[in-house]
Design a protein around this motif. Structure first.
Motif, PDB file in Angstrom:
ATOM      1  N   LEU A 145       0.813  -1.209   0.000  1.00  0.00           N
ATOM      2  CA  LEU A 145       0.000   0.000   0.000  1.00  0.00           C
ATOM      3  C   LEU A 145       0.851   1.266   0.000  1.00  0.00           C
ATOM      4  CD1 LEU A 145      -2.861  -0.951   2.498  1.00  0.00           C
ATOM      5  CD2 LEU A 145      -2.997  -0.770   0.009  1.00  0.00           C
ATOM      6  N   GLU A 146       2.067   1.190   0.559  1.00  0.00           N
ATOM      7  CA  GLU A 146       2.872   2.406   0.599  1.00  0.00           C
ATOM      8  C   GLU A 146       3.229   2.880  -0.798  1.00  0.00           C
ATOM      9  OE1 GLU A 146       5.929  -0.947   0.903  1.00  0.00           O
ATOM     10  OE2 GLU A 146       3.901  -0.522   1.587  1.00  0.00           O
ATOM     11  N   ASN A 147       3.350   1.944  -1.754  1.00  0.00           N
ATOM     12  CA  ASN A 147       3.664   2.339  -3.119  1.00  0.00           C
ATOM     13  C   ASN A 147       2.419   2.752  -3.893  1.00  0.00           C
ATOM     14  OD1 ASN A 147       6.421   1.784  -2.791  1.00  0.00           O
ATOM     15  ND2 ASN A 147       6.107  -0.379  -3.224  1.00  0.00           N
ATOM     16  N   GLY A 199       0.763   5.727  -1.426  1.00  0.00           N
ATOM     17  CA  GLY A 199       1.619   6.711  -0.777  1.00  0.00           C
ATOM     18  C   GLY A 199       1.279   6.887   0.694  1.00  0.00           C
ATOM     19  N   SER A 200       0.938   5.782   1.377  1.00  0.00           N
ATOM     20  CA  SER A 200       0.479   5.891   2.757  1.00  0.00           C
ATOM     21  C   SER A 200       1.615   6.001   3.758  1.00  0.00           C
ATOM     22  CB  SER A 200      -0.382   4.674   3.118  1.00  0.00           C
ATOM     23  OG  SER A 200       0.358   3.469   2.980  1.00  0.00           O
ATOM     24  N   VAL A 201       2.825   5.697   3.363  1.00  0.00           N
ATOM     25  CA  VAL A 201       3.953   5.795   4.281  1.00  0.00           C
ATOM     26  C   VAL A 201       5.221   5.973   3.450  1.00  0.00           C
ATOM     27  CG1 VAL A 201       4.319   3.304   4.342  1.00  0.00           C
ATOM     28  CG2 VAL A 201       5.153   4.690   6.229  1.00  0.00           C
ATOM     29  N   PRO A 242      -0.901   1.080  12.778  1.00  0.00           N
ATOM     30  CA  PRO A 242      -2.245   1.667  12.679  1.00  0.00           C
ATOM     31  C   PRO A 242      -2.305   2.953  11.875  1.00  0.00           C
ATOM     32  CG  PRO A 242      -1.837   0.884  14.907  1.00  0.00           C
ATOM     33  CD  PRO A 242      -0.540   0.743  14.178  1.00  0.00           C
ATOM     34  N   PHE A 243      -1.321   3.833  12.047  1.00  0.00           N
ATOM     35  CA  PHE A 243      -1.413   5.118  11.355  1.00  0.00           C
ATOM     36  C   PHE A 243      -1.257   4.970   9.844  1.00  0.00           C
ATOM     37  CE2 PHE A 243       3.106   4.738  12.195  1.00  0.00           C
ATOM     38  CZ  PHE A 243       3.724   5.250  11.080  1.00  0.00           C
ATOM     39  N   THR A 244      -0.433   4.009   9.383  1.00  0.00           N
ATOM     40  CA  THR A 244      -0.309   3.819   7.936  1.00  0.00           C
ATOM     41  C   THR A 244      -1.535   3.114   7.376  1.00  0.00           C
ATOM     42  OG1 THR A 244       0.879   1.728   8.224  1.00  0.00           O
ATOM     43  CG2 THR A 244       2.200   3.714   8.087  1.00  0.00           C
ATOM     44  N   ALA A 245      -2.119   2.199   8.144  1.00  0.00           N
ATOM     45  CA  ALA A 245      -3.354   1.552   7.694  1.00  0.00           C
ATOM     46  C   ALA A 245      -4.483   2.568   7.576  1.00  0.00           C
ATOM     47  CB  ALA A 245      -3.742   0.439   8.668  1.00  0.00           C
ATOM     48  N   ARG A 246      -4.541   3.503   8.522  1.00  0.00           N
ATOM     49  CA  ARG A 246      -5.582   4.542   8.456  1.00  0.00           C
ATOM     50  C   ARG A 246      -5.362   5.461   7.266  1.00  0.00           C
ATOM     51  NH1 ARG A 246      -9.310   6.393   7.437  1.00  0.00           N
ATOM     52  NH2 ARG A 246     -10.727   7.813   8.532  1.00  0.00           N
ATOM     53  N   ALA A 247      -4.115   5.789   6.980  1.00  0.00           N
ATOM     54  CA  ALA A 247      -3.825   6.641   5.828  1.00  0.00           C
ATOM     55  C   ALA A 247      -4.231   5.942   4.535  1.00  0.00           C
ATOM     56  CB  ALA A 247      -2.342   6.992   5.794  1.00  0.00           C
ATOM     57  N   GLY A 271      -6.540   3.623   4.292  1.00  0.00           N
ATOM     58  CA  GLY A 271      -8.004   3.585   4.285  1.00  0.00           C
ATOM     59  C   GLY A 271      -8.613   4.905   3.821  1.00  0.00           C
ATOM     60  N   ALA A 272      -8.038   6.021   4.271  1.00  0.00           N
ATOM     61  CA  ALA A 272      -8.526   7.332   3.850  1.00  0.00           C
ATOM     62  C   ALA A 272      -8.340   7.529   2.347  1.00  0.00           C
ATOM     63  CB  ALA A 272      -7.802   8.430   4.627  1.00  0.00           C
TER      64      ALA A 272
END
Length: 208
Positions: A1-3, A6-8, A37-42, A44-45
């Motif tokens: 998901l980070e790629n 761009g969540s992290v 949690p904070f990257t999963a929330r990002a 999700g948003a």
């Protein structure tokens, strides 16, 4: 998901020991194999926004990104009315990225085109010798592209010259390139200005 979303992300600069410590002790490792949690929330948003409608919804954003990507592709392929990249691509620079990607990679055009025999001889090779097509060394190619990127920056456009610096731990070192990052926030005018600045910078560095 980070790629994909761009969540992290981030960068650590320092000695190898410091970088390894930061990488291994970062938040992603504090939660084992699961995302913090904070990257999963990002993420999700980002998914919620992509599913939403309206001028800032996912379809609108992706539509603008596709439009910008196609605008650049048209210029690189000489399909635009202004022919802004005429005599630049493919005479001086060649596109090495996929047409569907919003990340556009350009490298210096080779001094000679590989023959059919060259292509056949490279079949099955893990690392075909592309450098033989260039009179410039990789270091010299990096210097030229660095100069092009610096010229663009002076004109208000930021491109990345990848250089030939990140080579440790890579099975195959990518060639020195220029990287253009397209986004949905860029207007048609922004894209056209970027292409014009890139053309002028290439002519300044490599000569008209």
């Amino acid at each position: 998901l980070e790629n994909a979303l761009g969540s992290v992300g981030g960068v650590t600069v320092g000695t190898e020991e410091v970088v390894d410590h930061q990488r291994l002790s970062g938040a992603g490792y504090c939660f084992s194999a699961s995302a913090p949690p904070f990257t999963a929330r990002a993420a999700g948003a980002a998914l919620e926004r992509m599913r939403s409608n309206g001028p800032e919804g996912g379809e609108a954003i992706l539509g603008r990104l596709r439009s910008n990507r196609e605008r650049v592709n048209e210029a690189m392929e000489g399909r635009d009315e202004e022919k802004v990249m005429s005599e630049i691509v493919p005479e001086r620079l060649v596109v090495t990225s996929d047409p569907l990607s919003p990340l556009v990679f350009l490298r210096l055009a080779p001094d000679e085109v590989p023959s059919v025999d060259d292509d056949e001889s490279d079949e099955g090779d893990e690392d075909p010798d592309e450098d033989r097509l260039y009179s410039l060394t990789r270091e010299e190619q990096s210097a030229v592209l660095d100069a092009v990127a610096a010229s663009c920056l002076r004109r208000g456009v930021a491109l990345v010259s990848t250089g030939d610096r990140v080579s440790d731990h890579l099975h195959r070192v990518p060639p020195p390139s220029l990287r253009i990052a397209l986004s949905a926030s860029q207007s048609d005018r922004d894209v056209d200005e970027m292409l014009g600045v890139l053309r002028d910078a290439v002519l300044e560095v490599l000569g008209a």
